[in-house]
Scaffold this active site. Structure first.
Site, PDB file in Angstrom:
ATOM      1  N   ASP A  87       0.802  -1.219   0.000  1.00 45.75           N
ATOM      2  CA  ASP A  87       0.000   0.000   0.000  1.00 45.75           C
ATOM      3  C   ASP A  87       0.838   1.274   0.000  1.00 45.75           C
ATOM      4  O   ASP A  87       0.472   2.266  -0.617  1.00 45.75           O
ATOM      5  CB  ASP A  87      -0.942   0.001   1.207  1.00 45.75           C
ATOM      6  CG  ASP A  87      -2.049  -1.031   1.056  1.00 45.75           C
ATOM      7  OD1 ASP A  87      -2.001  -1.812   0.096  1.00 45.75           O
ATOM      8  OD2 ASP A  87      -2.951  -1.058   1.902  1.00 45.75           O
ATOM      9  N   CYS A 128       2.636  -7.586   4.491  1.00 45.80           N
ATOM     10  CA  CYS A 128       2.054  -6.309   4.113  1.00 45.80           C
ATOM     11  C   CYS A 128       0.535  -6.406   4.092  1.00 45.80           C
ATOM     12  O   CYS A 128      -0.020  -7.404   3.650  1.00 45.80           O
ATOM     13  CB  CYS A 128       2.581  -5.868   2.744  1.00 45.80           C
ATOM     14  SG  CYS A 128       2.172  -4.161   2.350  1.00 45.80           S
ATOM     15  N   CYS A 200       5.232  -1.495   8.080  1.00 47.51           N
ATOM     16  CA  CYS A 200       5.088  -0.204   8.754  1.00 47.51           C
ATOM     17  C   CYS A 200       4.918  -0.399  10.259  1.00 47.51           C
ATOM     18  O   CYS A 200       4.178  -1.274  10.710  1.00 47.51           O
ATOM     19  CB  CYS A 200       3.889   0.547   8.193  1.00 47.51           C
ATOM     20  SG  CYS A 200       4.064   0.980   6.446  1.00 47.51           S
ATOM     21  N   GLU A 450      -7.510   3.243  -0.678  1.00 45.50           N
ATOM     22  CA  GLU A 450      -7.202   3.993   0.531  1.00 45.50           C
ATOM     23  C   GLU A 450      -6.845   5.430   0.164  1.00 45.50           C
ATOM     24  O   GLU A 450      -6.393   5.703  -0.935  1.00 45.50           O
ATOM     25  CB  GLU A 450      -6.027   3.351   1.284  1.00 45.50           C
ATOM     26  CG  GLU A 450      -6.380   2.022   1.916  1.00 45.50           C
ATOM     27  CD  GLU A 450      -5.227   1.436   2.706  1.00 45.50           C
ATOM     28  OE1 GLU A 450      -4.123   2.003   2.682  1.00 45.50           O
ATOM     29  OE2 GLU A 450      -5.431   0.395   3.350  1.00 45.50           O
ATOM     30  N   SER A 476      -6.115   4.251   5.096  1.00 48.11           N
ATOM     31  CA  SER A 476      -4.994   3.488   5.622  1.00 48.11           C
ATOM     32  C   SER A 476      -5.117   3.386   7.132  1.00 48.11           C
ATOM     33  O   SER A 476      -5.678   4.270   7.793  1.00 48.11           O
ATOM     34  CB  SER A 476      -3.687   4.195   5.257  1.00 48.11           C
ATOM     35  OG  SER A 476      -2.614   3.664   5.989  1.00 48.11           O
TER      36      SER A 476
END
Length: 573
Positions: A87, A128, A200, A450, A476
């Protein structure tokens, strides 16, 4: 073969047992397998590893190490790969239309590979956002003994002495557009925000769904929050391979583990940790794979009564590495269970109940990430469900870290994200506006994009809580501010969001759980008569096929009927 396993009761007998399977066995001999290895259960080791992004770069190595545990447990590992769409790289352009679609492709590709090769068990590695629910959906769909392994998060970057994540870079883009961040500063930040391997670091979608894997019992306890670069991930991979063989011996399957109570526990953990709004899409989709009715409203009802106890980014201070050092998600589940917010009875992949697993955890009063439920950050969850005349089929908003929970203002309408982003970048959005981005839903996008680029730019301009943003698309897990997604019915199906015009008054109350379009019903009826379906540029290929089959966000944006329509389960072939 070990007497622990009767291969005549396993799917792999169809490709490895009997004189008629001599041609099949010849392929295994060609790959260097021995007669003994062919006689053992075949265990799929599925990896979403690739070079697309740091989220996925360690997964193949972890999957290969997992083979050792499978062999120790008496199985024969067979590794294969699936795709990902990352993403952070797909964000802010047409590539984001592929993101949610990838969840279905991941689940489908694992299903067909397992079916085609008749594997008996599955260990899945994902890193992910959509690859996590996609992997777990496949496990529930196939219902062979399975363990889910998250590849681990990235370590935080450091800029000017502060921890930073990729969200800081997205928000710096907005600051740059506002003239508050020189290009030299933006360039310096982008080079240090993501210092190595892993997903992330904040409580965004990947870490949220990694917590879900543990809360539901599909992952080993306190396995998922160890950062990707840590050597302990090797031990986790081996343990997963070893434990899946125990599950196979006991015939402990994903649908035994992922009961209605387990889904409710998972929703509690999402709310308590201020997790991604995307969980309200993925939990219903996963539940459907198990034949369980569990839609957006069920998720929202649980969110409503769950205390918010984890001080995690984007609404708080800490990242996944800090959660790991604080004792992992099980530390948070310890206080949730003690407070009566979790059901201790669902079985987990350890063979023990969730409550028995949590009993092994000692509360650490010195850690800073988790608050006790008796003293939460806020008394209700970090994610809230909404319903009203603008969203009869529901919507979702992340309120973790927000001070303002009510918002009323005039609509500013855009029919695609690019136009909204251009207006934000040009500083052409007035304070107090309610930005509407529509025709971005599952069908209308297609793909339910997103909107992190837009929301981060607003936040970077200092407008994060001075405007609201509503979409039939998604946000997101890294989004913050008054941002409401998953509005249903979507605009492509002539939901009320399709009828909004510039200047209409929109009222949102995240405490009451309402979202309303304050326009007389007679006026809306006239607009509905004049409405015409929109066309898009995706009239062939995967995105076209997705748009033809996808259901509503309320039930998980699924492309097939789910387990309720089954006449047989793969695991029983």
């Amino acid at each position: 073969m070990s007497s622990r396993f009767d291969k005549m009761k396993l799917p792999s007998r169809h490709v490895s047992v009997g004189p008629e399977r001599a041609p099949h066995r010849s392929y295994y001999y060609a790959m260097g397998m021995t007669e003994e290895e062919i006689a053992r259960p075949f265990v799929a080791v599925a990896s979403a590893g690739n070079d697309s992004a740091p989220c996925n770069t360690t997964l193949n190595a972890q999957a290969d190490i997992c083979r050792e545990g499978v062999v120790e447990g008496g199985g024969t590992p067979r590794r294969f790969n699936t795709i990902t769409v990352t993403d952070g790289i797909a964000m802010g352009h047409q590539g984001m239309k592929s993101s949610l679609v990838s969840r279905e492709i991941i689940a489908d590709s694992i299903e067909v590979s397992v079916r085609g090769h008749c594997y008996d068990a599955l260990v899945g590695f994902a890193g992910c956002d959509k690859s996590l629910p996609g992997m777990m959906m496949a496990m529930l769909r196939l219902n062979i003994p399975s363990i889910f392994v998250y590849g681990g998060s990235i370590l935080p970057g450091t800029h000017r002495g502060e921890d930073v994540t990729v969200v800081d870079v997205f928000e710096a883009v907005g600051q740059h557009a506002a003239g508050n961040c020189p290009l030299k500063e933006l360039t310096a930040l982008e080079k240090v925000a993501c210092p190595g391997h892993g997903a992330c670091g904040g409580q965004f979608t990947a870490n949220t769904m990694a917590c879900v894997g543990e809360a539901m019992g599909l992952s080993l306890p306190n396995s998922n929050m160890a950062p990707a670069p840590y050597r302990s991930r090797d031990d986790i991979a081996v343990s997963a391979g070893r434990q899946v063989m125990v599950c196979l011996e006991r015939n402990l399957r994903p649908r035994d583990i992922c009961t209605r109570a387990a889904f409710e526990n998972a929703a509690r953990v999402v709310a308590a940790t201020g997790g991604s709004t995307n969980a309200a899409l993925h939990l219903p989709a996963m539940a459907s794979e198990a034949g369980i009715d569990f839609d957006l409203f069920d998720v929202a009802e649980i969110f409503k009564s769950t205390p918010y106890i984890a001080d995690l980014k984007p609404g708080g201070k800490y990242v996944a590495k800090d959660m790991h050092e604080a004792g992992g998600v099980y530390m948070g589940m310890k206080t949730l269970l003690d407070g009566g917010f979790l059901d201790p009875d669902p079985i987990t992949c350890t063979g023990k109940t969730l409550g028995e697993n949590i009993e092994e955890i000692t509360w650490n009063p010195d850690q800073k990430v988790f608050y006790e439920v008796s003293n939460p950050i806020t008394p209700t969850g970090g994610v809230v469900g909404l319903k009203g005349s603008l969203a009869p089929d529901g919507a979702i908003v992340k309120v973790a870290g927000m001070e303002r929970l009510q918002f009323t203002g005039p609509a500013r309408v855009f029919d695609r994200e690019e136009d909204a982003f251009a207006a934000v970048e040009a500083r052409d959005i007035a304070e107090g506006s309610v930005i509407i981005i529509r025709y971005e839903g599952p069908k209308g996008g297609p793909g339910m994009r997103e909107m992190l680029s837009t929301t981060a730019a607003l936040y970077g301009q200092g407008m994060g809580e001075k405007v609201a943003l509503i979409t039939d698309g998604r946000f997101s897990g890294a989004t913050r501010g008054f941002c409401i997604g998953h509005v249903g019915p979507e605009a492509a199906e002539c939901g009320p969001i399709a009828l909004v015009e510039d200047g209409d008054t929109i009222s949102i109350d995240a405490e009451a759980g309402t979202i309303d379009l304050e326009v007389d019903e007679a006026v809306l009826a006239e607009r509905r008569k004049a409405w015409r379906p929109r066309t898009n540029d995706y009239q062939s290929g995967t995105l076209w096929r997705y748009a033809q089959n996808v259901g509503s966000a309320r039930t998980g944006a699924l492309t097939h009927p789910g387990a309720k329509a089954e006449t047989h389960v793969y695991a029983d072939i």
